[in-house]
Design an enzyme around this catalytic site. Structure first.
Site, PDB file in Angstrom:
ATOM      1  N   ASP A   1       1.453   3.184   0.863  1.00  0.00           N
ATOM      2  CA  ASP A   1       2.573   2.458   0.265  1.00  0.00           C
ATOM      3  C   ASP A   1       3.553   2.133   1.386  1.00  0.00           C
ATOM      4  OD1 ASP A   1       4.366   1.325  -1.432  1.00  0.00           O
ATOM      5  OD2 ASP A   1       4.832   3.147  -2.563  1.00  0.00           O
TER       6      ASP A   1
ATOM      7  N   ASP B   1       1.933  -4.560  -0.726  1.00  0.00           N
ATOM      8  CA  ASP B   1       2.310  -3.439   0.129  1.00  0.00           C
ATOM      9  C   ASP B   1       1.733  -2.101  -0.312  1.00  0.00           C
ATOM     10  OD1 ASP B   1       3.782  -3.363  -2.193  1.00  0.00           O
ATOM     11  OD2 ASP B   1       5.638  -2.717  -1.252  1.00  0.00           O
ATOM     12  N   GLU B   2       0.685  -2.133  -1.117  1.00  0.00           N
ATOM     13  CA  GLU B   2       0.179  -0.881  -1.668  1.00  0.00           C
ATOM     14  C   GLU B   2      -1.322  -0.981  -1.918  1.00  0.00           C
ATOM     15  OE1 GLU B   2       1.200   2.056  -5.472  1.00  0.00           O
ATOM     16  OE2 GLU B   2       2.091   0.061  -5.349  1.00  0.00           O
TER      17      GLU B   2
END
Length: 355
Positions: free
Chosen positions: A10, A104-105
């Site tokens: 993350d 983003d993860e």
């Protein structure tokens, strides 16, 4: 028995961190990404801004009151997508099994690396984290465990810039002291009901009678007990069949103004359009979801007349649905609002495409 080796990555305050990296004058300052006007909404907040209580999806006016020294910058989604591609390219050096959850993860199954290269999971996680920072100048929080549930809890445990491994023989020792809200799927309402029977920690939940939990949550009770025990059999899936994409915002207090709701929907439509583009989809139908202060929920949908990934068109359809719902009401109180799209297609006919 051979166990999986799962990593959850993350990126820390991703949008705001990209802005701070690209503009050295913003480093160390409270940065809020999003609209700065009276009807704007915070899309992301740096950790410096979060110290003042600023959070994503918060009205910009409130964020400005909480953090008057904060700096608002407009969102640059193309820039964030470019950086995300860099990060996912690095993921590809570690695993062929990558489940991207957003820009983003992601989850990575690195079981082959552990088996073939004889590397420990913590070593792989540390190397992955180092590579991301070297390539992008950004930090990531990395969680490692033998399943997805625990890897996600691990990545959340020590943000920002965390590196946490939950060994298989330490699961209950790690989980038991945690507050129940750390478990995925336990929101404010579920937590409130558990608090009502004296359950505040994961360990207390694990030890609660299934009969008691079934009386409160029915068939979902077993799910809760399994999560509290750290049990999760889900695989990292590289290809997911997507039937819909949506974005929701829950407010801390009721909203009574159409234009304020539309401002939130504008941010949601932007994020939905971004996720459509990221996944290579176009959508034909727009949907809104509304929940009142009394927790009654309604949804409304309409066809867009063609396939699109335009935030402007998605917002226009969502606004029309909202105004149609609110038009005959003298007053209303909205606690949650969401914008979504369905009827997804990767290759619609050109004649069916809407700009």
């Amino acid at each position: 028995m051979t166990h999986r080796a799962i990593i959850h990555v993350d990126m820390d305050a991703f949008y705001a961190s990209v802005e701070q990296r690209d503009n050295p004058g913003l480093r160390g300052r409270p940065v809020m990404v999003g609209g700065s006007g009276n009807r704007g909404v915070v899309a992301a907040a740096s950790y410096e801004a979060r110290q003042f209580g600023v959070r994503s999806a918060m009205p910009s006016a409130r964020a400005r009151r909480l953090c008057p020294s904060g700096v608002f910058v407009p969102a640059r989604f193309e820039r964030y997508r470019a950086v995300s591609r860099q990060v996912f390219e690095i993921f590809g050096d570690f695993s062929s099994r990558i489940e991207g959850l957003s820009l983003d993860e992601a989850f990575l199954d690195v079981s082959e690396w552990v088996g073939e290269k004889q590397k420990s999971l913590p070593d792989i996680g540390a190397e992955l984290k180092r590579r991301i920072t070297e390539a992008t100048g950004l930090t990531a929080s990395v969680g490692m465990a033998h399943n997805k549930l625990l890897a996600k809890i691990a990545s959340d445990y020590d943000k920002p810039d965390g590196l946490v491994h939950i060994p298989i023989d330490q699961v209950q020792r790690f989980l038991d002291p945690l507050p129940i809200r750390r478990l995925s799927g336990i929101g404010p309402r579920t937590a409130g009901r558990l608090h009502g029977i004296g359950v505040f920690t994961v360990g207390q939940l694990r030890r609660t009678s299934l009969d008691v939990l079934s009386g409160l949550f029915g068939k979902h009770a077993l799910e809760l007990v399994e999560r509290a025990a750290g049990i999760d059999e889900r695989e990292v899936t590289t290809e997911r069949v997507r039937r819909s994409i949506s974005q929701e915002t829950t407010f801390s207090d009721d909203r009574h103004d159409i234009e304020a709701l539309v401002a939130v929907m504008a941010e949601q439509a932007e994020k939905v359009a971004q996720r459509l583009a990221d996944r290579g989809f176009y959508a034909r139908t727009v949907t809104i979801k509304l929940r009142s202060s009394g927790f009654s929920t309604i949804t409304r949908s309409q066809s867009l007349g063609g396939h699109t990934r335009s935030a402007r068109r998605i917002l226009a359809g969502a606004r029309e649905l909202l105004e149609g719902w609110a038009g005959w009401r003298q007053q209303f109180a909205v606690r949650l609002i969401g914008v979504g799209v369905t009827g997804l297609s990767e290759r619609p006919d050109e004649s069916d495409l809407l700009e």
